[in-house]
Design a protein around this motif. Structure first.
Motif, PDB file in Angstrom:
ATOM      1  N   THR A  26      -5.690  -5.181   1.419  1.00 23.06           N
ATOM      2  CA  THR A  26      -6.819  -4.293   1.111  1.00 23.06           C
ATOM      3  C   THR A  26      -7.443  -4.656  -0.237  1.00 23.06           C
ATOM      4  N   GLU A  46      -4.620   5.102  -0.264  1.00 22.01           N
ATOM      5  CA  GLU A  46      -3.206   5.477  -0.240  1.00 22.01           C
ATOM      6  C   GLU A  46      -3.042   6.821   0.450  1.00 22.01           C
ATOM      7  N   ARG A  77       0.031  -4.610   3.375  1.00 20.55           N
ATOM      8  CA  ARG A  77      -1.231  -3.918   3.646  1.00 20.55           C
ATOM      9  C   ARG A  77      -1.989  -3.640   2.348  1.00 20.55           C
ATOM     10  N   GLY A  78      -1.283  -3.233   1.315  1.00 20.53           N
ATOM     11  CA  GLY A  78      -1.926  -2.983   0.035  1.00 20.53           C
ATOM     12  C   GLY A  78      -2.524  -4.243  -0.560  1.00 20.53           C
ATOM     13  N   ARG A  85      -7.836   2.822  -5.164  1.00 18.82           N
ATOM     14  CA  ARG A  85      -6.384   2.969  -5.243  1.00 18.82           C
ATOM     15  C   ARG A  85      -5.830   2.378  -3.955  1.00 18.82           C
ATOM     16  N   MET A  86      -5.099   1.280  -4.106  1.00 21.81           N
ATOM     17  CA  MET A  86      -4.502   0.611  -2.952  1.00 21.81           C
ATOM     18  C   MET A  86      -3.165   1.248  -2.609  1.00 21.81           C
ATOM     19  N   LYS A  87      -2.550   0.797  -1.550  1.00 20.79           N
ATOM     20  CA  LYS A  87      -1.186   1.214  -1.250  1.00 20.79           C
ATOM     21  C   LYS A  87      -0.235   0.531  -2.231  1.00 20.79           C
ATOM     22  N   CYS A  88       0.962   1.081  -2.355  1.00 15.47           N
ATOM     23  CA  CYS A  88       1.865   0.650  -3.418  1.00 15.47           C
ATOM     24  C   CYS A  88       2.560  -0.669  -3.077  1.00 15.47           C
ATOM     25  N   ARG A 142       3.533  -2.961   1.380  1.00 15.71           N
ATOM     26  CA  ARG A 142       3.122  -3.962   0.388  1.00 15.71           C
ATOM     27  C   ARG A 142       2.055  -4.923   0.922  1.00 15.71           C
ATOM     28  N   LEU A 168      -2.696   1.298  -9.211  1.00 12.84           N
ATOM     29  CA  LEU A 168      -1.476   0.954  -8.476  1.00 12.84           C
ATOM     30  C   LEU A 168      -0.589   2.187  -8.417  1.00 12.84           C
TER      31      LEU A 168
END
Length: 432
Positions: A168, A115, A164-165, A153-156, A162, A190
């Motif tokens: 991943t 992130e 992209r998260g 920790r992924m993107k939100c 979204r 998250l």
């Protein structure tokens, strides 16, 4: 023996049965929504490392850099204690335990960050980095070099990032599956959650992954990161974070406070964005109350003041970090973020001092409670739960040894765990 008392009642048994039947739904809801602490180890910190910076030797490198910082800026117990204001009797045991911890287990919880610490990248690059993170984490658990807890920790779940998260997370989890399975210490974070519906959507995502791979339902849990004002207070005045915990359907493991995003959201000037700001205290208090009894744990944020540069500057940063950590511990925030290897000596110093300075009093009170021996404090089961939890956390992080705890309490670890996780009925009945 005195005179035997006559026992008389006025109500028929049917009254009690009727009341119990009417409260059965409430009883079930209490068990479902408030199961209590899971009784598992809670790490004292979470270390965030950008995805492209994470390597096979990251954990060992952090430990070595932390030891080097001690060697350069506080080479002995006396100098370290003088910087932090440790009592004389704590100086040697704390310093020795800090060094031993940095050699044995420098990081308790590590999150590979995709992130803010990673930022936007070409899709092919992030795919490769996520696959690499999965491989390295799987190898670390296989060869015994992993931290007790590791994950990403992924993107939100906001629209702009979204997809992209989700991708991943899919690449990462699939990589772990193909490398031999999900490790027990796997943790997912998250970030930037604003609405309970985003939590619910993440639950659906995890359910889909479990179904594809034939995993047990609920195998994948996650932390919710609190970084927006809307995550604390909704437009209708309700505590959004409480609804987020419910929306997680039992999968939420933690609430992590995001110091700088949350402060900025409220308009706090950069110079005053800190974990002891009144806005931070309010947010964490709401998080703490919302999470109490649910089994979800609250984690404090971080400081962005790094212990780098000349010794005087390092000492100032150490004092700040130590003070913030001690402040958090006194408020029952037993976990926080560490952003730099130079922070972990003072993280462990604060944690070890916290548990060692209160150890004898806590052990004595619990021993008297367990032995039904009177003293100058009248403790109840709820306090025994807190006392045993205190000792268990001290044991888990290395601040205390089981031999010294057993010597002062006469209790085994199994005994401590029994006091730390009493049944709901035991607490209620004994308080009456």
């Amino acid at each position: 023996m005195g005179q035997q008392e006559k026992v008389a009642t006025s109500l028929a048994g049917a009254v009690s049965e009727e009341i119990s039947a009417s409260l059965a739904p409430v009883d079930a809801q209490l068990e479902r929504l408030y199961p209590g602490d899971p009784g598992t180890r809670q790490p004292v910190h979470t270390v965030y490392v950008p995805g492209d910076a994470f390597a096979a030797d990251t954990i060992r490198s952090w430990g070595d850099r932390a030891l080097a910082a001690l060697d350069e800026h506080a080479p002995d117990a006396a100098s370290f204690a003088a910087v932090l204001g440790l009592a004389d009797e704590l100086a040697e045991p704390v310093y020795a335990r800090v060094r031993a911890k940095l050699e044995r287990e420098p990081v308790e919880d590590l999150r590979v960050d995709f992130e803010d610490g990673y930022g936007p990248r070409p899709d092919a690059e992030e795919d490769a980095t996520a696959a690499r993170a999965a491989r390295l984490i799987a190898e670390a658990y296989e060869n015994g070099t992993a931290a007790p807890y590791m994950g990403i920790r992924m993107k939100c779940m906001e629209a702009a990032v979204r997809d992209r998260g989700i991708r991943t997370l899919d690449v990462f989890l699939t990589g772990l599956i193909e490398a031999g399975g999900l490790p027990e210490g796997l943790v997912l974070t998250l970030p930037k959650v604003t609405y309970p519906e985003q939590v619910g959507a993440f639950v659906r995502l995890l359910e889909a992954f479990e179904k594809v791979h034939g995993l047990d339902a609920g195998r994948l849990g996650f932390e919710i990161q609190i970084e927006t004002s809307q995550s604390i207070l909704a437009t209708d005045g309700t505590a959004t974070v409480a609804r987020m915990i419910q929306a997680a359907e039992g999968r939420a493991t933690g609430l992590h406070y995001g110091t700088f995003d949350y402060s900025a959201c409220l308009g706090v000037s950069a110079a005053y964005q800190a974990s002891d700001h009144p806005a931070a205290d309010h947010a964490k208090a709401v998080m703490q109350v919302a999470a109490a009894g649910t089994g979800v744990r609250v984690c404090d944020g971080s400081t962005n003041v790094l212990p780098v540069g000349p010794t005087a500057k390092v000492h100032d940063a150490w004092r700040l970090h130590y003070g913030l950590t001690r402040r958090a511990l006194s408020r029952a925030y037993y976990q926080g973020w560490d952003m730099h290897p130079g922070h972990i000596p003072t993280r462990y110093a604060a944690v070890f001092a916290f548990y060692r300075e209160g150890f004898e009093q806590a052990a004595g009170r619990l021993a008297r409670y367990a032995g039904h021996v009177g003293g100058d404090v009248m403790d109840e089961p709820a306090t025994a739960k807190a006392l045993s939890g205190y000792l268990l956390r001290g044991l888990d992080c290395g601040a205390l040894d089981i031999a010294e705890v057993a010597r002062l309490t006469g209790l085994t670890r199994l005994d401590l765990e029994g006091f730390a996780a009493p049944r709901r009925g035991d607490l209620t009945a004994s308080a009456q």
